[in-house]
Design a protein around this motif. Structure first.
Motif, short mmCIF file in Angstrom:
data_model
loop_
_atom_site.label_atom_id
_atom_site.label_comp_id
_atom_site.label_asym_id
_atom_site.label_seq_id
_atom_site.Cartn_x
_atom_site.Cartn_y
_atom_site.Cartn_z
N ALA A 49 47.06 20.35 58.02
CA ALA A 49 47.34 21.52 58.86
C ALA A 49 46.35 21.58 60.00
CB ALA A 49 47.28 22.80 58.03
N VAL A 50 46.79 22.18 61.09
CA VAL A 50 45.93 22.37 62.26
C VAL A 50 46.13 23.79 62.77
CG1 VAL A 50 47.67 21.41 63.85
CG2 VAL A 50 45.25 21.46 64.51
N ARG A 51 45.02 24.41 63.13
CA ARG A 51 45.09 25.72 63.75
C ARG A 51 45.27 25.52 65.25
NH1 ARG A 51 40.70 30.74 63.33
NH2 ARG A 51 42.00 32.24 64.50
N SER A 56 41.14 23.24 64.67
CA SER A 56 40.53 22.92 63.38
C SER A 56 41.57 22.33 62.44
CB SER A 56 39.89 24.15 62.76
OG SER A 56 40.87 25.14 62.49
N THR A 57 41.15 21.36 61.65
CA THR A 57 42.09 20.61 60.81
C THR A 57 41.71 20.66 59.34
OG1 THR A 57 40.82 18.57 61.18
CG2 THR A 57 42.65 19.03 62.68
N HIS A 58 42.73 20.47 58.49
CA HIS A 58 42.54 20.49 57.05
C HIS A 58 43.48 19.47 56.43
CE1 HIS A 58 40.29 24.30 57.37
NE2 HIS A 58 41.12 24.53 58.38
N VAL A 103 43.03 32.24 56.88
CA VAL A 103 42.08 31.35 56.20
C VAL A 103 42.50 31.13 54.75
CG1 VAL A 103 39.70 31.07 55.46
CG2 VAL A 103 40.20 32.03 57.73
N GLY A 104 42.55 29.88 54.36
CA GLY A 104 42.82 29.55 52.97
C GLY A 104 44.28 29.58 52.56
N ARG A 105 45.18 29.82 53.51
CA ARG A 105 46.60 29.91 53.15
C ARG A 105 47.42 28.76 53.72
NH1 ARG A 105 47.07 32.74 48.96
NH2 ARG A 105 49.31 32.92 49.39
N TYR A 106 46.81 27.87 54.47
CA TYR A 106 47.55 26.86 55.20
C TYR A 106 48.22 25.82 54.30
CZ TYR A 106 43.11 24.62 54.28
OH TYR A 106 41.98 24.14 53.67
N GLU A 111 54.28 29.92 52.74
CA GLU A 111 53.72 30.73 53.81
C GLU A 111 54.32 30.38 55.18
OE1 GLU A 111 51.20 33.05 53.59
OE2 GLU A 111 50.80 32.87 51.45
N TYR A 112 55.10 29.31 55.24
CA TYR A 112 55.62 28.83 56.52
C TYR A 112 57.10 29.17 56.65
CZ TYR A 112 51.38 25.99 57.01
OH TYR A 112 50.09 25.55 57.14
#
Length: 125
Positions: A49-51, A56-58, A103-106, A111-112
């Motif tokens: 995921a990316v914001r 920022s990436t995860h 935060v923490g939900r990606y 959630e999408y």
């Protein structure tokens, strides 16, 4: 919001592919953009995921160090660069979007609300 994923294909183990997700229909200033995948007989799982605002990436542990997610704000496109591909990476890959980064939900697919059509990635010799 419309998402158009592309770039999948057949690749040998150790090879690379780059997926793209073209987004339209909104301004994506604080969006969360994610990639998920689903293999036959398995549940859909988080990949990366990316914001949109900060970049920022995860990543999931299974792809960390091999995959890179990025976004091009000028082109409203999200990329997933996949290197050192393994047979277990074989799946249909989906891009997804939600209008707010939390935060923490990606990593939760529920959630999408917006999803692309999926693109097949097959890693095989």
């Amino acid at each position: 919001v419309q998402l158009q994923a592309s770039g999948g294909g057949l690749v040998q183990p150790g090879g690379s592919l780059r997926l793209s997700c073209a987004a339209s229909g909104d301004t994506f200033s604080n969006y969360a953009m994610g990639w998920f995948r689903q293999a036959p007989g398995k549940e859909r799982e988080f990949v990366a995921a990316v914001r949109w605002f900060t970049g920022s990436t995860h990543y999931s542990d299974s792809v960390k160090g091999r995959f890179t997610i990025s976004r091009d704000r000028a082109k409203d496109t999200v990329w997933l660069q996949m290197n050192s591909l393994k047979p277990e990476d074989t799946a249909v890959y989906y891009c997804a979007a939600r209008a707010r980064w939390i935060v923490g939900r990606y990593m939760y697919s529920d959630e999408y609300p917006y999803w692309g059509q999926g693109t097949q990635v097959t890693v095989s010799s």
